[in-house]
Write a protein that holds these residues in place. Structure first.
Motif, PDB file in Angstrom:
ATOM      1  N   MET A   1      91.492   3.544 -12.249  1.00  0.00           N
ATOM      2  CA  MET A   1      91.748   4.196 -10.961  1.00  0.00           C
ATOM      3  C   MET A   1      90.424   4.378 -10.221  1.00  0.00           C
ATOM      4  O   MET A   1      89.439   4.803 -10.804  1.00  0.00           O
ATOM      5  N   VAL A   2      90.416   4.071  -8.972  1.00  0.00           N
ATOM      6  CA  VAL A   2      89.211   4.188  -8.165  1.00  0.00           C
ATOM      7  C   VAL A   2      89.177   5.575  -7.518  1.00  0.00           C
ATOM      8  O   VAL A   2      90.211   6.122  -7.132  1.00  0.00           O
ATOM      9  N   SER A   3      87.978   6.123  -7.408  1.00  0.00           N
ATOM     10  CA  SER A   3      87.851   7.472  -6.859  1.00  0.00           C
ATOM     11  C   SER A   3      87.943   7.469  -5.334  1.00  0.00           C
ATOM     12  O   SER A   3      87.656   6.462  -4.685  1.00  0.00           O
ATOM     13  N   LYS A   4      88.321   8.601  -4.786  1.00  0.00           N
ATOM     14  CA  LYS A   4      88.372   8.769  -3.325  1.00  0.00           C
ATOM     15  C   LYS A   4      86.980   8.560  -2.733  1.00  0.00           C
ATOM     16  O   LYS A   4      86.837   7.963  -1.667  1.00  0.00           O
ATOM     17  N   PRO A  18      80.059  -2.961  -4.197  1.00  0.00           N
ATOM     18  CA  PRO A  18      81.463  -3.074  -3.777  1.00  0.00           C
ATOM     19  C   PRO A  18      82.333  -3.893  -4.723  1.00  0.00           C
ATOM     20  O   PRO A  18      83.541  -3.731  -4.742  1.00  0.00           O
ATOM     21  N   PHE A  19      81.733  -4.763  -5.557  1.00  0.00           N
ATOM     22  CA  PHE A  19      82.525  -5.534  -6.518  1.00  0.00           C
ATOM     23  C   PHE A  19      83.222  -4.629  -7.533  1.00  0.00           C
ATOM     24  O   PHE A  19      84.202  -5.028  -8.142  1.00  0.00           O
ATOM     25  N   THR A  20      82.731  -3.403  -7.742  1.00  0.00           N
ATOM     26  CA  THR A  20      83.400  -2.493  -8.676  1.00  0.00           C
ATOM     27  C   THR A  20      84.682  -1.909  -8.087  1.00  0.00           C
ATOM     28  O   THR A  20      85.511  -1.384  -8.822  1.00  0.00           O
ATOM     29  N   VAL A  21      84.827  -1.995  -6.774  1.00  0.00           N
ATOM     30  CA  VAL A  21      86.003  -1.442  -6.096  1.00  0.00           C
ATOM     31  C   VAL A  21      86.906  -2.557  -5.572  1.00  0.00           C
ATOM     32  O   VAL A  21      88.117  -2.522  -5.750  1.00  0.00           O
ATOM     33  N   LEU A  22      86.305  -3.534  -4.896  1.00  0.00           N
ATOM     34  CA  LEU A  22      87.065  -4.606  -4.252  1.00  0.00           C
ATOM     35  C   LEU A  22      87.220  -5.810  -5.171  1.00  0.00           C
ATOM     36  O   LEU A  22      86.482  -5.966  -6.138  1.00  0.00           O
ATOM     37  N   GLY A  23      88.187  -6.640  -4.859  1.00  0.00           N
ATOM     38  CA  GLY A  23      88.406  -7.839  -5.648  1.00  0.00           C
ATOM     39  C   GLY A  23      89.414  -7.607  -6.746  1.00  0.00           C
ATOM     40  O   GLY A  23      90.245  -6.696  -6.687  1.00  0.00           O
ATOM     41  N   GLN A  24      89.307  -8.440  -7.763  1.00  0.00           N
ATOM     42  CA  GLN A  24      90.271  -8.427  -8.858  1.00  0.00           C
ATOM     43  C   GLN A  24      89.730  -7.669 -10.065  1.00  0.00           C
ATOM     44  O   GLN A  24      88.566  -7.825 -10.424  1.00  0.00           O
ATOM     45  N   ARG A  31      97.944  -8.287 -16.915  1.00  0.00           N
ATOM     46  CA  ARG A  31      98.060  -7.661 -15.591  1.00  0.00           C
ATOM     47  C   ARG A  31      96.679  -7.544 -14.957  1.00  0.00           C
ATOM     48  O   ARG A  31      95.677  -7.419 -15.633  1.00  0.00           O
ATOM     49  N   ALA A  32      96.681  -7.580 -13.633  1.00  0.00           N
ATOM     50  CA  ALA A  32      95.438  -7.416 -12.872  1.00  0.00           C
ATOM     51  C   ALA A  32      95.757  -6.638 -11.602  1.00  0.00           C
ATOM     52  O   ALA A  32      96.895  -6.599 -11.143  1.00  0.00           O
ATOM     53  N   LEU A  33      94.743  -6.011 -11.059  1.00  0.00           N
ATOM     54  CA  LEU A  33      94.859  -5.285  -9.797  1.00  0.00           C
ATOM     55  C   LEU A  33      93.923  -5.948  -8.804  1.00  0.00           C
ATOM     56  O   LEU A  33      92.770  -6.229  -9.132  1.00  0.00           O
ATOM     57  N   VAL A  34      94.418  -6.212  -7.600  1.00  0.00           N
ATOM     58  CA  VAL A  34      93.584  -6.776  -6.538  1.00  0.00           C
ATOM     59  C   VAL A  34      93.507  -5.756  -5.419  1.00  0.00           C
ATOM     60  O   VAL A  34      94.524  -5.245  -4.955  1.00  0.00           O
ATOM     61  N   ARG A  35      92.274  -5.448  -4.997  1.00  0.00           N
ATOM     62  CA  ARG A  35      92.046  -4.492  -3.913  1.00  0.00           C
ATOM     63  C   ARG A  35      91.244  -5.197  -2.821  1.00  0.00           C
ATOM     64  O   ARG A  35      90.237  -5.851  -3.101  1.00  0.00           O
ATOM     65  N   VAL A  36      91.704  -5.065  -1.563  1.00  0.00           N
ATOM     66  CA  VAL A  36      91.102  -5.766  -0.430  1.00  0.00           C
ATOM     67  C   VAL A  36      90.875  -4.764   0.696  1.00  0.00           C
ATOM     68  O   VAL A  36      91.685  -3.868   0.919  1.00  0.00           O
ATOM     69  N   PRO A  59      99.208  -0.212   1.172  1.00  0.00           N
ATOM     70  CA  PRO A  59      98.079   0.458   1.827  1.00  0.00           C
ATOM     71  C   PRO A  59      97.664   1.699   1.032  1.00  0.00           C
ATOM     72  O   PRO A  59      98.503   2.405   0.477  1.00  0.00           O
ATOM     73  N   LEU A  60      96.362   1.943   0.985  1.00  0.00           N
ATOM     74  CA  LEU A  60      95.823   3.129   0.319  1.00  0.00           C
ATOM     75  C   LEU A  60      95.542   4.203   1.359  1.00  0.00           C
ATOM     76  O   LEU A  60      95.711   3.991   2.548  1.00  0.00           O
ATOM     77  N   ALA A  61      95.084   5.348   0.903  1.00  0.00           N
ATOM     78  CA  ALA A  61      94.841   6.488   1.800  1.00  0.00           C
ATOM     79  C   ALA A  61      93.800   6.167   2.867  1.00  0.00           C
ATOM     80  O   ALA A  61      93.892   6.639   3.996  1.00  0.00           O
ATOM     81  N   GLU A  62      92.794   5.375   2.505  1.00  0.00           N
ATOM     82  CA  GLU A  62      91.747   5.030   3.472  1.00  0.00           C
ATOM     83  C   GLU A  62      92.217   3.851   4.329  1.00  0.00           C
ATOM     84  O   GLU A  62      92.715   2.862   3.800  1.00  0.00           O
ATOM     85  N   PRO A  63      92.072   3.912   5.644  1.00  0.00           N
ATOM     86  CA  PRO A  63      92.537   2.828   6.518  1.00  0.00           C
ATOM     87  C   PRO A  63      91.859   1.499   6.185  1.00  0.00           C
ATOM     88  O   PRO A  63      90.657   1.450   5.956  1.00  0.00           O
ATOM     89  N   GLY A  64      92.662   0.451   6.143  1.00  0.00           N
ATOM     90  CA  GLY A  64      92.134  -0.886   5.902  1.00  0.00           C
ATOM     91  C   GLY A  64      92.066  -1.289   4.443  1.00  0.00           C
ATOM     92  O   GLY A  64      91.805  -2.450   4.144  1.00  0.00           O
ATOM     93  N   LEU A  65      92.276  -0.356   3.526  1.00  0.00           N
ATOM     94  CA  LEU A  65      92.246  -0.663   2.097  1.00  0.00           C
ATOM     95  C   LEU A  65      93.666  -0.857   1.573  1.00  0.00           C
ATOM     96  O   LEU A  65      94.546  -0.042   1.830  1.00  0.00           O
ATOM     97  N   PHE A  66      93.852  -1.956   0.844  1.00  0.00           N
ATOM     98  CA  PHE A  66      95.152  -2.310   0.287  1.00  0.00           C
ATOM     99  C   PHE A  66      94.960  -2.762  -1.152  1.00  0.00           C
ATOM    100  O   PHE A  66      93.888  -3.253  -1.511  1.00  0.00           O
ATOM    101  N   GLU A  67      96.021  -2.628  -1.960  1.00  0.00           N
ATOM    102  CA  GLU A  67      95.966  -3.150  -3.316  1.00  0.00           C
ATOM    103  C   GLU A  67      97.347  -3.615  -3.753  1.00  0.00           C
ATOM    104  O   GLU A  67      98.365  -3.231  -3.173  1.00  0.00           O
TER     105      GLU A  67
END
Length: 150
Positions: A1-4, A18-24, A31-36, A59-67
């Motif tokens: 889980m990524v922090s706020k 940013p590679f620790t948050v974004l990408g795969q 299973r994998a999680l992709v965040r863009v 969409p996540l809480a922050e605008p423009g972030l999706f997973e």
């Protein structure tokens, strides 16, 4: 889980890695999680490379972030994203779906000041990476708060 805090730092272009948050990110058991992050996107869809499947991203809480969580996709290759926004749509390869080009050894030599071929990495270099044509861009800016390629 990524922090706020990490999400906010991505949105504010203030994250040190940013590679620790974004990408795969592998979750285990196939299973994998992709965040863009696509500022101003209303909707994002993850596109598979081979069979053109499309998955809606959440969409996540922050605008423009999706997973989106993946199961059974080939996660070894770069993925494309379809973004919908008020001016239309565009499809692109997510830059965070590619592995970093500079190895730990390259970084070690660079920091030591002994890398004799750093010019082959720094700056803009057209290339084909994982069968995708594009341009790799690296810069050394130790006092910069932000770097953008436009």
């Amino acid at each position: 889980m990524v922090s706020k805090e990490d999400l906010e730092r991505i949105v504010n272009a203030d994250h040190h890695d940013p590679f620790t948050v974004l990408g795969q990110h592998e979750l285990g058991r196939g299973r994998a999680l992709v965040r863009v992050f696509v500022p101003e996107a209303r909707e994002l869809f993850l596109l598979s490379r081979e069979d053109r499947r499309e998955l809606a991203m959440t969409p996540l809480a922050e605008p423009g972030l999706f997973e989106v969580e993946l199961k059974g996709w080939d996660t070894s290759k770069p993925y494309r994203v379809r973004a919908l926004h008020k001016k239309g749509e565009h499809v692109f390869y997510d830059p965070y779906s590619f592995v970093p080009l500079l190895s730990e050894y390259d970084l070690y030599l660079f920091n030591e000041g002994t890398h004799r071929r750093i010019h082959t990495f720094m700056g803009a270099h057209p290339m084909v990476l994982q069968e995708v044509p594009g341009t790799a861009f690296s810069v050394w800016a130790p006092n910069a708060r932000r770097v953008s390629v436009v």
